[in-house]
Design a protein around this motif. Structure first.
Motif: not given
Lengths: 269, 318
Positions: B101-109, B139-152
Protein backbone atom coordinates in the motif's frame (compact mmCIF):
# COMPACT_ATOMS: atom_id res chain seq x y z
CA UNK A 1 -14.10 17.64 8.93
CA UNK A 2 -11.56 15.94 11.17
CA UNK A 3 -7.84 15.94 10.61
CA UNK A 4 -8.06 12.27 9.74
CA UNK A 5 -10.55 12.80 6.95
CA UNK A 6 -8.76 15.84 5.60
CA UNK A 7 -5.56 13.84 5.34
CA UNK A 8 -7.34 11.00 3.56
CA UNK A 9 -8.85 13.42 1.08
CA UNK A 10 -5.46 14.94 0.26
CA UNK A 11 -3.85 11.61 -0.62
CA UNK A 12 -3.66 11.47 -4.39
CA UNK A 13 -4.47 8.25 -6.20
CA UNK A 14 -1.18 6.73 -7.35
CA UNK A 15 -0.71 5.66 -10.94
CA UNK A 16 -1.22 2.09 -12.04
CA UNK A 17 2.53 1.65 -12.53
CA UNK A 18 3.25 2.75 -8.96
CA UNK A 19 0.58 0.43 -7.58
CA UNK A 20 1.88 -2.48 -9.66
CA UNK A 21 5.41 -1.85 -8.39
CA UNK A 22 4.14 -1.77 -4.79
CA UNK A 23 2.30 -5.09 -5.09
CA UNK A 24 5.30 -6.63 -6.83
CA UNK A 25 7.67 -5.43 -4.09
CA UNK A 26 5.27 -6.73 -1.44
CA UNK A 27 5.17 -10.19 -3.01
CA UNK A 28 8.93 -10.16 -3.33
CA UNK A 29 9.24 -9.53 0.43
CA UNK A 30 6.88 -12.45 1.06
CA UNK A 31 8.75 -14.72 -1.35
CA UNK A 32 12.17 -14.09 0.15
CA UNK A 33 11.03 -14.19 3.79
CA UNK A 34 9.91 -17.82 4.08
CA UNK A 35 12.18 -20.82 4.35
CA UNK A 36 10.21 -22.99 1.93
CA UNK A 37 11.53 -20.83 -0.94
CA UNK A 38 15.11 -21.75 -0.15
CA UNK A 39 14.40 -25.40 0.63
CA UNK A 40 12.57 -26.08 -2.61
CA UNK A 41 15.26 -24.31 -4.67
CA UNK A 42 18.01 -26.19 -2.82
CA UNK A 43 16.30 -29.52 -3.47
CA UNK A 44 15.84 -28.62 -7.13
CA UNK A 45 19.51 -27.62 -7.44
CA UNK A 46 20.93 -30.68 -5.72
CA UNK A 47 18.68 -33.21 -7.47
CA UNK A 48 18.98 -31.41 -10.81
CA UNK A 49 22.76 -31.17 -10.88
CA UNK A 50 23.09 -34.57 -9.22
CA UNK A 51 20.74 -36.25 -11.68
CA UNK A 52 22.52 -34.77 -14.67
CA UNK A 53 25.88 -35.79 -13.22
CA UNK A 54 24.81 -39.39 -12.73
CA UNK A 55 23.47 -39.58 -16.29
CA UNK A 56 26.70 -38.08 -17.68
CA UNK A 57 28.76 -40.56 -15.66
CA UNK A 58 26.85 -43.55 -17.02
CA UNK A 59 27.07 -42.13 -20.55
CA UNK A 60 30.83 -41.71 -20.19
CA UNK A 61 31.19 -45.31 -19.08
CA UNK A 62 28.70 -46.85 -21.48
CA UNK A 63 30.23 -49.70 -23.41
CA UNK A 64 28.48 -50.54 -26.66
CA UNK A 65 24.68 -50.65 -26.85
CA UNK A 66 22.47 -48.17 -28.63
CA UNK A 67 23.62 -44.53 -28.51
CA UNK A 68 21.39 -42.20 -26.47
CA UNK A 69 18.45 -40.82 -28.43
CA UNK A 70 19.55 -37.27 -27.78
CA UNK A 71 22.76 -36.34 -26.00
CA UNK A 72 21.42 -33.06 -24.59
CA UNK A 73 17.96 -34.28 -23.65
CA UNK A 74 19.59 -37.18 -21.78
CA UNK A 75 21.27 -34.73 -19.43
CA UNK A 76 17.89 -33.38 -18.37
CA UNK A 77 16.03 -36.70 -18.17
CA UNK A 78 16.60 -36.83 -14.42
CA UNK A 79 14.98 -33.41 -14.07
CA UNK A 80 11.58 -34.88 -14.86
CA UNK A 81 11.32 -36.05 -11.30
CA UNK A 82 12.70 -34.08 -8.37
CA UNK A 83 13.69 -30.70 -9.87
CA UNK A 84 10.37 -30.42 -11.70
CA UNK A 85 8.41 -31.33 -8.59
CA UNK A 86 10.50 -29.08 -6.34
CA UNK A 87 9.93 -25.93 -8.40
CA UNK A 88 6.32 -26.96 -8.97
CA UNK A 89 5.82 -27.14 -5.22
CA UNK A 90 7.55 -23.78 -4.81
CA UNK A 91 4.87 -22.39 -7.09
CA UNK A 92 2.06 -24.30 -5.37
CA UNK A 93 3.06 -22.94 -1.95
CA UNK A 94 2.82 -19.32 -3.10
CA UNK A 95 -0.94 -19.58 -2.66
CA UNK A 96 -1.62 -22.68 -0.58
CA UNK A 97 0.60 -21.50 2.28
CA UNK A 98 -1.48 -18.33 2.40
CA UNK A 99 -4.78 -20.19 2.27
CA UNK A 100 -3.61 -22.67 4.89
CA UNK A 101 -2.62 -20.01 7.40
CA UNK A 102 -5.40 -17.54 6.65
CA UNK A 103 -2.78 -15.02 5.50
CA UNK A 104 -4.68 -14.84 2.20
CA UNK A 105 -7.40 -12.77 3.89
CA UNK A 106 -4.80 -10.30 5.08
CA UNK A 107 -3.34 -10.23 1.58
CA UNK A 108 -6.69 -9.63 -0.11
CA UNK A 109 -7.60 -6.99 2.45
CA UNK A 110 -4.40 -5.12 1.56
CA UNK A 111 -4.81 -5.72 -2.20
CA UNK A 112 -8.49 -6.33 -3.04
CA UNK A 113 -7.71 -6.67 -6.77
CA UNK A 114 -6.98 -10.35 -6.61
CA UNK A 115 -5.69 -10.81 -10.18
CA UNK A 116 -3.03 -8.21 -9.28
CA UNK A 117 -1.87 -10.45 -6.44
CA UNK A 118 -1.80 -13.42 -8.83
CA UNK A 119 0.15 -11.45 -11.43
CA UNK A 120 2.68 -10.24 -8.86
CA UNK A 121 3.22 -13.75 -7.53
CA UNK A 122 3.67 -15.07 -11.08
CA UNK A 123 6.19 -12.33 -11.85
CA UNK A 124 8.22 -12.98 -8.70
CA UNK A 125 8.15 -16.79 -8.79
CA UNK A 126 8.53 -16.83 -12.59
CA UNK A 127 11.51 -14.47 -12.63
CA UNK A 128 13.31 -16.17 -9.77
CA UNK A 129 12.78 -19.70 -11.12
CA UNK A 130 13.77 -18.55 -14.62
CA UNK A 131 17.08 -17.12 -13.37
CA UNK A 132 17.57 -20.14 -11.12
CA UNK A 133 16.57 -22.58 -13.86
CA UNK A 134 18.98 -21.09 -16.40
CA UNK A 135 21.79 -21.11 -13.88
CA UNK A 136 21.03 -24.72 -13.03
CA UNK A 137 20.69 -25.90 -16.62
CA UNK A 138 23.98 -24.35 -17.68
CA UNK A 139 25.67 -25.68 -14.57
CA UNK A 140 24.27 -29.16 -15.23
CA UNK A 141 25.36 -29.04 -18.86
CA UNK A 142 28.87 -27.89 -18.02
CA UNK A 143 29.11 -30.47 -15.23
CA UNK A 144 28.07 -33.20 -17.64
CA UNK A 145 30.61 -32.00 -20.16
CA UNK A 146 33.35 -32.11 -17.55
CA UNK A 147 32.37 -35.64 -16.54
CA UNK A 148 32.34 -36.76 -20.17
CA UNK A 149 35.51 -34.84 -21.13
CA UNK A 150 37.34 -38.01 -22.19
CA UNK A 151 34.33 -39.16 -24.18
CA UNK A 152 34.36 -38.82 -27.96
CA UNK A 153 30.63 -38.09 -27.96
CA UNK A 154 30.91 -35.19 -25.50
CA UNK A 155 29.05 -32.10 -26.63
CA UNK A 156 29.85 -28.45 -26.36
CA UNK A 157 27.38 -25.55 -26.23
CA UNK A 158 28.31 -24.72 -29.80
CA UNK A 159 27.00 -28.06 -31.05
CA UNK A 160 23.87 -27.72 -33.19
CA UNK A 161 20.77 -27.22 -31.04
CA UNK A 162 22.68 -27.56 -27.78
CA UNK A 163 22.45 -23.93 -26.61
CA UNK A 164 18.72 -23.76 -27.39
CA UNK A 165 18.08 -26.99 -25.54
CA UNK A 166 19.98 -25.84 -22.45
CA UNK A 167 18.17 -22.49 -22.44
CA UNK A 168 14.85 -24.34 -22.81
CA UNK A 169 15.57 -26.56 -19.81
CA UNK A 170 15.80 -23.54 -17.49
CA UNK A 171 12.75 -21.95 -19.05
CA UNK A 172 10.69 -25.13 -18.63
CA UNK A 173 11.48 -25.25 -14.91
CA UNK A 174 10.11 -21.73 -14.65
CA UNK A 175 6.98 -22.72 -16.61
CA UNK A 176 6.31 -25.56 -14.21
CA UNK A 177 6.75 -23.26 -11.20
CA UNK A 178 4.19 -20.88 -12.72
CA UNK A 179 1.85 -23.76 -13.54
CA UNK A 180 2.16 -24.98 -9.94
CA UNK A 181 1.31 -21.49 -8.76
CA UNK A 182 -1.91 -21.54 -10.78
CA UNK A 183 -2.70 -25.02 -9.52
CA UNK A 184 -2.17 -23.89 -5.92
CA UNK A 185 -4.55 -20.96 -6.41
CA UNK A 186 -7.18 -23.29 -7.86
CA UNK A 187 -6.90 -26.04 -5.24
CA UNK A 188 -6.00 -23.85 -2.21
CA UNK A 189 -4.90 -26.76 -0.01
CA UNK A 190 -1.21 -27.58 0.19
CA UNK A 191 -1.64 -31.34 0.51
CA UNK A 192 -4.22 -31.51 -2.26
CA UNK A 193 -2.18 -29.40 -4.64
CA UNK A 194 1.06 -31.25 -3.90
CA UNK A 195 -0.69 -34.51 -4.79
CA UNK A 196 -2.39 -33.01 -7.84
CA UNK A 197 0.85 -31.56 -9.22
CA UNK A 198 2.52 -34.89 -10.18
CA UNK A 199 -0.86 -36.20 -11.29
CA UNK A 200 -1.35 -33.41 -13.84
CA UNK A 201 2.31 -33.59 -14.92
CA UNK A 202 2.83 -37.33 -15.27
CA UNK A 203 -0.57 -38.94 -15.82
CA UNK A 204 -1.03 -37.38 -19.29
CA UNK A 205 2.23 -39.05 -20.33
CA UNK A 206 0.36 -42.35 -20.22
CA UNK A 207 -1.16 -41.51 -23.60
CA UNK A 208 2.34 -41.70 -25.11
CA UNK A 209 2.14 -45.44 -24.65
CA UNK A 210 -1.04 -45.77 -26.69
CA UNK A 211 -0.56 -47.74 -29.93
CA UNK A 212 1.43 -45.59 -32.37
CA UNK A 213 0.91 -43.32 -34.14
CA UNK A 214 -1.88 -42.31 -31.72
CA UNK A 215 0.38 -42.30 -28.68
CA UNK A 216 2.56 -39.53 -30.05
CA UNK A 217 -0.21 -37.77 -31.91
CA UNK A 218 -2.06 -37.09 -28.67
CA UNK A 219 0.89 -37.28 -26.30
CA UNK A 220 2.81 -34.50 -28.04
CA UNK A 221 0.26 -32.04 -26.63
CA UNK A 222 1.20 -32.84 -23.03
CA UNK A 223 3.35 -30.36 -21.13
CA UNK A 224 6.22 -32.73 -20.47
CA UNK A 225 6.35 -34.13 -24.02
CA UNK A 226 6.50 -30.58 -25.34
CA UNK A 227 9.15 -29.69 -22.77
CA UNK A 228 11.10 -32.82 -23.70
CA UNK A 229 11.06 -31.75 -27.34
CA UNK A 230 12.36 -28.30 -26.38
CA UNK A 231 15.32 -29.65 -24.39
CA UNK A 232 16.39 -31.96 -27.24
CA UNK A 233 19.23 -30.92 -29.53
CA UNK A 234 17.70 -33.05 -32.27
CA UNK A 235 13.90 -32.76 -32.20
CA UNK A 236 11.97 -35.98 -32.69
CA UNK A 237 9.89 -36.04 -35.87
CA UNK A 238 6.88 -37.65 -34.15
CA UNK A 239 6.48 -34.75 -31.75
CA UNK A 240 5.51 -31.17 -32.53
CA UNK A 241 8.18 -28.91 -34.06
CA UNK A 242 9.88 -26.60 -31.54
CA UNK A 243 7.77 -23.46 -32.05
CA UNK A 244 4.55 -25.45 -31.58
CA UNK A 245 6.03 -27.34 -28.64
CA UNK A 246 6.91 -24.02 -27.06
CA UNK A 247 3.33 -22.89 -27.57
CA UNK A 248 2.00 -26.06 -25.93
CA UNK A 249 4.44 -25.78 -23.03
CA UNK A 250 3.36 -22.18 -22.39
CA UNK A 251 -0.34 -22.88 -22.92
CA UNK A 252 -0.78 -25.31 -20.01
CA UNK A 253 0.53 -23.00 -17.24
CA UNK A 254 -1.30 -20.10 -18.89
CA UNK A 255 -4.57 -22.06 -18.78
CA UNK A 256 -4.00 -22.78 -15.10
CA UNK A 257 -3.39 -19.08 -14.44
CA UNK A 258 -6.52 -18.01 -16.30
CA UNK A 259 -8.63 -20.50 -14.34
CA UNK A 260 -6.96 -19.28 -11.15
CA UNK A 261 -7.71 -15.63 -11.96
CA UNK A 262 -11.39 -16.37 -12.53
CA UNK A 263 -11.73 -18.52 -9.41
CA UNK A 264 -9.81 -16.10 -7.18
CA UNK A 265 -12.15 -13.29 -8.16
CA UNK A 266 -15.34 -15.30 -7.83
CA UNK A 267 -14.71 -17.27 -4.68
CA UNK A 268 -14.99 -15.95 -1.15
CA UNK A 269 -11.59 -15.70 0.47
CA UNK B 1 -18.04 5.85 8.21
CA UNK B 2 -19.30 2.38 7.44
CA UNK B 3 -22.71 2.01 5.80
CA UNK B 4 -24.37 -1.34 5.47
CA UNK B 5 -27.71 -1.52 3.69
CA UNK B 6 -29.98 -4.49 3.14
CA UNK B 7 -26.93 -6.72 3.31
CA UNK B 8 -27.54 -10.46 2.96
CA UNK B 9 -25.24 -13.44 2.65
CA UNK B 10 -26.37 -17.00 2.13
CA UNK B 11 -24.10 -20.02 2.30
CA UNK B 12 -26.16 -22.74 0.68
CA UNK B 13 -29.22 -23.20 2.88
CA UNK B 14 -27.82 -21.10 5.72
CA UNK B 15 -28.54 -17.38 5.78
CA UNK B 16 -25.67 -15.91 7.76
CA UNK B 17 -26.61 -12.27 7.23
CA UNK B 18 -30.20 -11.36 6.55
CA UNK B 19 -31.18 -7.90 5.32
CA UNK B 20 -28.86 -6.07 7.68
CA UNK B 21 -28.76 -2.25 7.64
CA UNK B 22 -26.82 0.04 9.95
CA UNK B 23 -24.25 2.81 9.91
CA UNK B 24 -21.11 3.20 11.99
CA UNK B 25 -20.11 6.83 12.54
CA UNK B 26 -16.75 8.44 13.14
CA UNK B 27 -15.70 9.66 16.56
CA UNK B 28 -17.16 6.75 18.49
CA UNK B 29 -16.26 3.25 19.49
CA UNK B 30 -19.17 1.24 18.16
CA UNK B 31 -19.65 -2.21 19.60
CA UNK B 32 -20.88 -4.97 17.28
CA UNK B 33 -22.62 -7.47 19.47
CA UNK B 34 -24.39 -10.73 19.03
CA UNK B 35 -24.33 -14.30 20.24
CA UNK B 36 -21.93 -16.78 18.66
CA UNK B 37 -23.03 -17.49 15.12
CA UNK B 38 -25.03 -14.26 14.83
CA UNK B 39 -23.17 -13.23 11.66
CA UNK B 40 -20.72 -10.66 13.05
CA UNK B 41 -17.63 -12.05 11.36
CA UNK B 42 -19.46 -12.62 8.07
CA UNK B 43 -20.68 -9.02 8.14
CA UNK B 44 -17.13 -7.79 8.66
CA UNK B 45 -15.86 -10.00 5.85
CA UNK B 46 -18.55 -8.59 3.57
CA UNK B 47 -17.52 -5.04 4.50
CA UNK B 48 -13.90 -5.91 3.64
CA UNK B 49 -14.81 -7.42 0.28
CA UNK B 50 -13.51 -10.84 1.30
CA UNK B 51 -16.94 -12.35 0.72
CA UNK B 52 -19.33 -11.21 -1.98
CA UNK B 53 -22.81 -10.39 -0.62
CA UNK B 54 -25.79 -12.30 -1.95
CA UNK B 55 -27.59 -8.95 -2.03
CA UNK B 56 -27.27 -5.47 -0.57
CA UNK B 57 -24.23 -3.25 -0.17
CA UNK B 58 -21.53 -2.45 2.34
CA UNK B 59 -19.71 0.85 1.86
CA UNK B 60 -16.66 2.25 3.59
CA UNK B 61 -16.23 5.99 3.16
CA UNK B 62 -18.91 5.85 0.47
CA UNK B 63 -17.17 3.18 -1.63
CA UNK B 64 -17.23 -0.58 -1.92
CA UNK B 65 -14.08 -1.97 -0.36
CA UNK B 66 -12.84 -3.65 -3.55
CA UNK B 67 -12.87 -0.28 -5.32
CA UNK B 68 -10.61 1.40 -2.80
CA UNK B 69 -7.06 2.06 -3.98
CA UNK B 70 -4.49 1.35 -1.24
CA UNK B 71 -7.21 0.29 1.20
CA UNK B 72 -4.93 -0.02 4.22
CA UNK B 73 -4.81 3.79 4.26
CA UNK B 74 -8.62 3.90 4.46
CA UNK B 75 -9.53 0.89 6.55
CA UNK B 76 -7.53 -1.03 9.12
CA UNK B 77 -8.92 -4.40 10.05
CA UNK B 78 -8.10 -7.27 12.32
CA UNK B 79 -10.36 -10.24 11.71
CA UNK B 80 -8.30 -13.24 12.71
CA UNK B 81 -5.03 -12.74 14.53
CA UNK B 82 -3.84 -16.26 13.76
CA UNK B 83 -4.11 -15.59 10.00
CA UNK B 84 -0.37 -15.02 9.62
CA UNK B 85 2.19 -17.16 7.79
CA UNK B 86 3.91 -18.99 10.63
CA UNK B 87 7.34 -18.94 9.00
CA UNK B 88 7.57 -15.21 8.42
CA UNK B 89 8.94 -12.77 10.97
CA UNK B 90 6.71 -10.08 12.42
CA UNK B 91 8.74 -7.37 10.70
CA UNK B 92 8.66 -9.05 7.28
CA UNK B 93 4.92 -9.65 7.65
CA UNK B 94 4.33 -5.96 8.30
CA UNK B 95 6.86 -4.85 5.67
CA UNK B 96 5.11 -6.82 2.94
CA UNK B 97 1.73 -5.40 3.94
CA UNK B 98 3.07 -1.87 4.18
CA UNK B 99 4.81 -2.10 0.82
CA UNK B 100 1.66 -3.29 -0.95
CA UNK B 101 0.00 0.00 0.00
CA UNK B 102 2.98 2.28 -0.52
CA UNK B 103 3.71 2.68 3.20
CA UNK B 104 7.35 3.11 4.20
CA UNK B 105 9.40 0.89 6.52
CA UNK B 106 9.66 3.60 9.15
CA UNK B 107 5.95 3.24 9.85
CA UNK B 108 6.48 -0.50 10.38
CA UNK B 109 9.10 0.21 13.03
CA UNK B 110 6.76 2.70 14.71
CA UNK B 111 3.88 0.24 14.82
CA UNK B 112 6.10 -2.52 16.21
CA UNK B 113 7.08 -0.14 18.99
CA UNK B 114 3.51 1.01 19.61
CA UNK B 115 2.29 -2.56 20.00
CA UNK B 116 5.25 -3.56 22.14
CA UNK B 117 6.57 -6.07 19.60
CA UNK B 118 9.89 -4.39 18.77
CA UNK B 119 11.82 -6.93 20.84
CA UNK B 120 10.38 -9.87 18.87
CA UNK B 121 10.20 -8.19 15.44
CA UNK B 122 12.78 -10.60 14.02
CA UNK B 123 11.07 -13.72 15.37
CA UNK B 124 8.82 -15.95 13.29
CA UNK B 125 5.15 -15.30 13.92
CA UNK B 126 4.45 -19.03 14.30
CA UNK B 127 6.08 -18.94 17.70
CA UNK B 128 3.94 -16.08 18.98
CA UNK B 129 1.33 -16.48 21.69
CA UNK B 130 -2.24 -15.55 20.77
CA UNK B 131 -1.79 -12.27 22.62
CA UNK B 132 1.32 -11.43 20.60
CA UNK B 133 -0.48 -12.32 17.40
CA UNK B 134 -3.31 -9.99 18.41
CA UNK B 135 -0.77 -7.22 18.85
CA UNK B 136 0.75 -8.02 15.46
CA UNK B 137 -2.72 -7.88 13.92
CA UNK B 138 -3.36 -4.51 15.56
CA UNK B 139 -0.01 -3.23 14.27
CA UNK B 140 -1.07 -4.32 10.77
CA UNK B 141 -4.45 -2.60 11.13
CA UNK B 142 -2.81 0.67 12.16
CA UNK B 143 -0.09 0.62 9.45
CA UNK B 144 -1.92 2.92 7.06
CA UNK B 145 -3.07 5.35 9.78
CA UNK B 146 -6.64 4.71 8.52
CA UNK B 147 -9.75 6.72 9.41
CA UNK B 148 -11.81 3.53 9.75
CA UNK B 149 -10.84 0.60 11.98
CA UNK B 150 -12.52 -2.77 12.42
CA UNK B 151 -11.65 -5.42 14.96
CA UNK B 152 -13.22 -8.84 15.36
CA UNK B 153 -13.07 -10.06 18.97
CA UNK B 154 -9.82 -8.20 19.64
CA UNK B 155 -9.48 -8.95 23.35
CA UNK B 156 -9.42 -12.72 22.87
CA UNK B 157 -6.17 -14.07 24.17
CA UNK B 158 -4.93 -10.82 25.65
CA UNK B 159 -3.73 -10.67 29.25
CA UNK B 160 -5.34 -8.10 31.59
CA UNK B 161 -2.66 -5.54 30.84
CA UNK B 162 -3.24 -6.07 27.13
CA UNK B 163 -7.00 -5.74 27.52
CA UNK B 164 -6.53 -2.47 29.35
CA UNK B 165 -4.12 -1.24 26.68
CA UNK B 166 -6.50 -2.09 23.85
CA UNK B 167 -9.47 -0.35 25.51
CA UNK B 168 -7.47 2.83 25.89
CA UNK B 169 -6.22 2.50 22.33
CA UNK B 170 -9.77 2.21 20.93
CA UNK B 171 -10.95 5.21 22.90
CA UNK B 172 -7.94 7.24 21.79
CA UNK B 173 -8.51 6.27 18.13
CA UNK B 174 -12.17 7.30 18.35
CA UNK B 175 -11.22 10.55 20.07
CA UNK B 176 -9.04 11.36 17.05
CA UNK B 177 -12.19 11.28 14.94
CA UNK B 178 -11.82 7.77 13.57
CA UNK B 179 -14.57 5.25 13.06
CA UNK B 180 -13.90 2.32 15.39
CA UNK B 181 -16.03 -0.80 14.95
CA UNK B 182 -15.37 -3.62 17.40
CA UNK B 183 -17.17 -6.93 17.56
CA UNK B 184 -17.61 -8.98 20.68
CA UNK B 185 -19.97 -11.55 22.10
CA UNK B 186 -19.25 -10.17 25.57
CA UNK B 187 -21.49 -7.33 26.62
CA UNK B 188 -19.36 -6.72 29.71
CA UNK B 189 -16.38 -5.95 27.48
CA UNK B 190 -18.38 -3.56 25.30
CA UNK B 191 -19.79 -1.82 28.39
CA UNK B 192 -16.25 -0.68 29.16
CA UNK B 193 -15.19 0.30 25.65
CA UNK B 194 -18.09 1.20 23.39
CA UNK B 195 -20.52 4.06 23.51
CA UNK B 196 -22.65 2.99 20.58
CA UNK B 197 -23.94 -0.50 19.92
CA UNK B 198 -25.09 -2.47 16.90
CA UNK B 199 -26.67 -5.70 18.11
CA UNK B 200 -27.51 -8.56 15.76
CA UNK B 201 -28.91 -12.02 16.15
CA UNK B 202 -29.25 -14.70 13.49
CA UNK B 203 -28.01 -12.26 10.89
CA UNK B 204 -30.65 -9.64 11.60
CA UNK B 205 -30.47 -6.29 13.29
CA UNK B 206 -31.85 -6.37 16.82
CA UNK B 207 -30.83 -2.93 18.01
CA UNK B 208 -28.86 0.08 16.80
CA UNK B 209 -28.57 2.12 19.94
CA UNK B 210 -26.29 3.63 22.56
CA UNK B 211 -25.10 2.01 25.75
CA UNK B 212 -27.02 4.60 27.82
CA UNK B 213 -30.33 4.04 26.03
CA UNK B 214 -30.02 0.29 26.19
CA UNK B 215 -29.57 0.22 29.96
CA UNK B 216 -32.49 2.63 30.42
CA UNK B 217 -34.80 0.62 28.20
CA UNK B 218 -34.06 -2.54 30.09
CA UNK B 219 -34.78 -0.97 33.52
CA UNK B 220 -37.81 -1.14 35.75
CA UNK B 221 -39.15 0.45 38.95
CA UNK B 222 -39.26 -1.54 42.17
CA UNK B 223 -42.35 -0.71 44.23
CA UNK B 224 -43.30 -1.92 47.71
CA UNK B 225 -46.67 -1.19 49.19
CA UNK B 226 -48.90 -2.73 51.87
CA UNK B 227 -51.75 -2.39 49.35
CA UNK B 228 -49.89 -4.13 46.53
CA UNK B 229 -52.95 -5.75 44.99
CA UNK B 230 -54.84 -2.46 44.67
CA UNK B 231 -51.82 -0.66 43.27
CA UNK B 232 -51.21 -3.41 40.80
CA UNK B 233 -54.72 -3.03 39.40
CA UNK B 234 -54.28 0.73 39.00
CA UNK B 235 -50.92 0.34 37.27
CA UNK B 236 -52.04 -2.27 34.77
CA UNK B 237 -55.08 -0.09 34.12
CA UNK B 238 -52.66 2.62 32.93
CA UNK B 239 -50.89 0.23 30.60
CA UNK B 240 -47.87 -0.61 32.75
CA UNK B 241 -46.53 -4.13 32.99
CA UNK B 242 -46.40 -5.35 36.57
CA UNK B 243 -44.68 -8.48 37.79
CA UNK B 244 -44.27 -9.75 41.30
CA UNK B 245 -40.70 -10.14 42.43
CA UNK B 246 -40.56 -13.79 43.50
CA UNK B 247 -40.35 -14.44 47.29
CA UNK B 248 -40.12 -10.75 47.97
CA UNK B 249 -43.54 -9.13 47.86
CA UNK B 250 -42.25 -6.23 45.77
CA UNK B 251 -43.55 -5.31 42.35
CA UNK B 252 -41.44 -4.80 39.26
CA UNK B 253 -43.06 -2.15 37.09
CA UNK B 254 -42.21 -1.43 33.48
CA UNK B 255 -43.81 1.10 31.24
CA UNK B 256 -44.25 3.83 33.83
CA UNK B 257 -41.59 5.91 35.55
CA UNK B 258 -41.17 6.43 39.31
CA UNK B 259 -42.78 9.92 39.52
CA UNK B 260 -45.80 8.63 37.59
CA UNK B 261 -46.20 5.66 39.92
CA UNK B 262 -45.77 7.85 43.04
CA UNK B 263 -48.38 10.38 41.92
CA UNK B 264 -50.84 7.68 40.91
CA UNK B 265 -50.49 6.06 44.35
CA UNK B 266 -50.90 9.41 46.14
CA UNK B 267 -54.08 10.21 44.22
CA UNK B 268 -55.62 6.94 45.36
CA UNK B 269 -54.32 7.16 48.94
CA UNK B 270 -52.05 4.16 48.60
CA UNK B 271 -49.00 4.13 50.87
CA UNK B 272 -45.65 3.30 49.31
CA UNK B 273 -42.79 1.79 51.30
CA UNK B 274 -40.32 1.81 48.46
CA UNK B 275 -40.13 3.36 45.02
CA UNK B 276 -36.79 2.64 43.31
CA UNK B 277 -35.97 3.15 39.63
CA UNK B 278 -33.60 0.39 38.57
CA UNK B 279 -31.39 0.40 35.49
CA UNK B 280 -30.68 -3.06 34.30
CA UNK B 281 -27.08 -3.96 33.87
CA UNK B 282 -25.97 -3.85 30.28
CA UNK B 283 -25.46 -7.59 30.44
CA UNK B 284 -29.09 -8.14 31.46
CA UNK B 285 -30.40 -5.79 28.83
CA UNK B 286 -28.33 -7.58 26.22
CA UNK B 287 -29.50 -11.03 27.27
CA UNK B 288 -33.08 -9.79 27.28
CA UNK B 289 -33.00 -8.60 23.72
CA UNK B 290 -30.88 -11.38 22.26
CA UNK B 291 -32.57 -14.18 24.20
CA UNK B 292 -34.65 -15.26 21.24
CA UNK B 293 -31.87 -15.19 18.71
CA UNK B 294 -29.28 -17.41 20.32
CA UNK B 295 -28.34 -20.07 17.84
CA UNK B 296 -26.47 -22.46 20.08
CA UNK B 297 -28.21 -22.57 23.44
CA UNK B 298 -27.21 -24.58 26.46
CA UNK B 299 -29.98 -26.02 28.59
CA UNK B 300 -30.79 -23.80 31.58
CA UNK B 301 -28.66 -24.78 34.54
CA UNK B 302 -31.50 -24.41 37.05
CA UNK B 303 -34.94 -22.91 37.46
CA UNK B 304 -35.36 -19.29 36.63
CA UNK B 305 -32.35 -19.19 34.34
CA UNK B 306 -34.46 -18.82 31.25
CA UNK B 307 -35.21 -15.23 30.49
CA UNK B 308 -38.19 -13.79 28.76
CA UNK B 309 -37.40 -11.77 25.75
CA UNK B 310 -38.83 -8.31 25.77
CA UNK B 311 -41.26 -7.15 23.17
CA UNK B 312 -38.52 -5.19 21.38
CA UNK B 313 -36.70 -8.33 20.40
CA UNK B 314 -39.75 -9.63 18.59
CA UNK B 315 -39.09 -7.61 15.47
CA UNK B 316 -35.44 -8.48 15.43
CA UNK B 317 -35.51 -12.22 15.38
CA UNK B 318 -37.85 -15.10 15.15
Amino acid sequence: MSAVQARAARAAIPSLAVRARDVLASEWIKFRSVRSTYWTLLIAAVTGAGGSGVVAFSMAHARGGAPPFDPVAMIFVGWLEYPVLAVGILGVLAFTSEYGSGQIRTTFTAVPRRPAVLAAKVAVAGAVTLAFGEFLSFAAFLLSQAIRSGDRQALSLSAPGALRAVLAAGFCLSLIAVGGLGLGAIIRHTAGAVVALPAVLYLPLVVLSLPQPWGERIGRFTLLAAAGQLVSAHPRPGLLPEPLSLLVAVAWPLAALLAAAVLLTRRDA
Amino acid sequence: MIEVSQLSKRFGAVTAVDGLSFAVRPGHVTGFLGPNGAGKTTTMRLILGLDVPTSGTALVGGRRYRQIVRPLREVGALLDATAVHAGRTARDHLLSLARSNGIGPRRVTEMLRLTGLDAVAGKRAGGFSLGMKQRLGIAAALLGDPPVLMFDEPVNGLDPEGVHWIRDLFKALAAEGRTVFVSSHLMSEMALTADRLVIIGRGRLIADTTVARLTEAGGDVLVRSPQAAGLRGLLTGRGATVMEVPNDGGLSVRGMDAPGIGELAARHGIALHELTPRRSSLEEAYLNITGDSVQYRAEPAGTGARRDSSAKAGEGAR
